[in-house]
Design an enzyme around this catalytic site. Structure first.
Site, PDB file in Angstrom:
ATOM      1  N   LYS A 107      -6.717  -4.916  -3.260  1.00  0.00           N
ATOM      2  CA  LYS A 107      -7.414  -5.528  -2.136  1.00  0.00           C
ATOM      3  C   LYS A 107      -8.457  -4.565  -1.570  1.00  0.00           C
ATOM      4  O   LYS A 107      -8.218  -3.358  -1.502  1.00  0.00           O
ATOM      5  CB  LYS A 107      -6.418  -5.949  -1.049  1.00  0.00           C
ATOM      6  CG  LYS A 107      -5.569  -4.807  -0.481  1.00  0.00           C
ATOM      7  CD  LYS A 107      -4.460  -5.357   0.404  1.00  0.00           C
ATOM      8  CE  LYS A 107      -3.661  -4.252   1.081  1.00  0.00           C
ATOM      9  NZ  LYS A 107      -4.397  -3.522   2.106  1.00  0.00           N
ATOM     10  N   ASP A 151       0.785  -1.243   0.000  1.00  0.00           N
ATOM     11  CA  ASP A 151       0.000   0.000   0.000  1.00  0.00           C
ATOM     12  C   ASP A 151       0.813   1.286   0.000  1.00  0.00           C
ATOM     13  O   ASP A 151       0.441   2.265   0.669  1.00  0.00           O
ATOM     14  CB  ASP A 151      -0.951   0.005   1.197  1.00  0.00           C
ATOM     15  CG  ASP A 151      -1.960  -1.129   1.160  1.00  0.00           C
ATOM     16  OD1 ASP A 151      -1.919  -1.931   0.206  1.00  0.00           O
ATOM     17  OD2 ASP A 151      -2.773  -1.214   2.090  1.00  0.00           O
ATOM     18  N   CYS A 170      -2.317  -2.445   7.795  1.00  0.00           N
ATOM     19  CA  CYS A 170      -2.226  -3.359   6.660  1.00  0.00           C
ATOM     20  C   CYS A 170      -0.995  -4.266   6.709  1.00  0.00           C
ATOM     21  O   CYS A 170      -1.072  -5.427   6.299  1.00  0.00           O
ATOM     22  CB  CYS A 170      -2.252  -2.571   5.359  1.00  0.00           C
ATOM     23  SG  CYS A 170      -3.835  -1.715   5.102  1.00  0.00           S
TER      24      CYS A 170
END
Length: 226
Positions: free
Chosen positions: A135, A32, A168
């Protein structure tokens, strides 16, 4: 047949103990590193965070990418985001974020796939052939084909970098651990908006004999891959 002269096994300083990994069966996961999290006017800043605190991970991530590419490691990038019609946004997730998901900003709609803010920052942009896993949640395995990609390449060990450490990154590490992968988390190649959260998350990973994995730093990884 695998050519032992082309590939090598590596030893890396880490906590709670030194780790060994075979580059033939190791992947780098960049979690990310998106503009919505690292740049002004994106999702992170809209939640009231100082996004500059995540920039500290960019340099170490860049060096690890360079070394991994030289060694021909599998490199996977992830992006958190949602469909344009927001049909995959769970109501409680949007409520907790103040309803900003899907709202318009200078980089397009917040956390929506295909928008400028959803993409990975230029400094760490994927090279051709490096898979990108989109995702909808915090974990990189949830509702994605990440596990299939890893199994198809006979991957055992994951070098984990990215943001944010306690959300995450930590969720992905725990998911990976339950699926039998060993995670080597690179402390300075991860970052959080809250320093205390980062430090606590790293201790949770390496504590109790490495209950979720190992923790190291970028210098150790670079030395191991040299």
């Amino acid at each position: 047949m695998e050519d032992p002269d082309v590939y090598c096994s590596c030893t890396c300083r880490a906590e709670p103990a030194e780790v060994k990994f075979d580059v033939r069966h190791t992947a780098v996961i960049m979690i990310d590193m998106q503009r919505d999290f690292l740049e002004p006017h994106g999702f992170g800043e809209l939640l009231g965070n100082d996004v500059s605190k995540l920039r500290r991970a960019v340099g170490p991530c860049s060096k690890i990418l360079e070394a991994a590419r030289r060694k021909n490691l599998l490199i996977i990038h992830t992006r958190e985001g949602h469909r344009g019609d927001m049909s995959d946004v769970l109501p409680h997730k949007n409520r907790r974020s103040g309803g900003v998901i899907g709202s318009s900003g200078p980089m397009g709609r917040i956390l929506i796939r295909g928008e400028v803010g959803h993409d990975i920052i230029p400094e760490l942009y994927p090279k051709e052939g490096e898979p990108i896993v989109d995702k909808p949640g915090k974990g990189s395995f949830y509702a994605t084909d990440l596990e299939t990609i890893l199994r198809s390449r006979n991957i055992h060990d994951l070098i984990v970098c990215g943001v944010t450490t306690e959300v995450c990154v930590n969720t992905t590490v725990r998911e990976a651990n339950d699926r039998g992968f060993h995670c080597i988390v690179v402390d300075d190649a991860c970052a959080s908006y809250v320093d205390e959260f980062h430090n606590a998350a790293m201790k949770m990973i390496s504590g109790q004999g490495g209950i979720f994995g190992s923790v190291t730093d970028s210098d150790a990884i670079l030395s191991a891959l040299d």
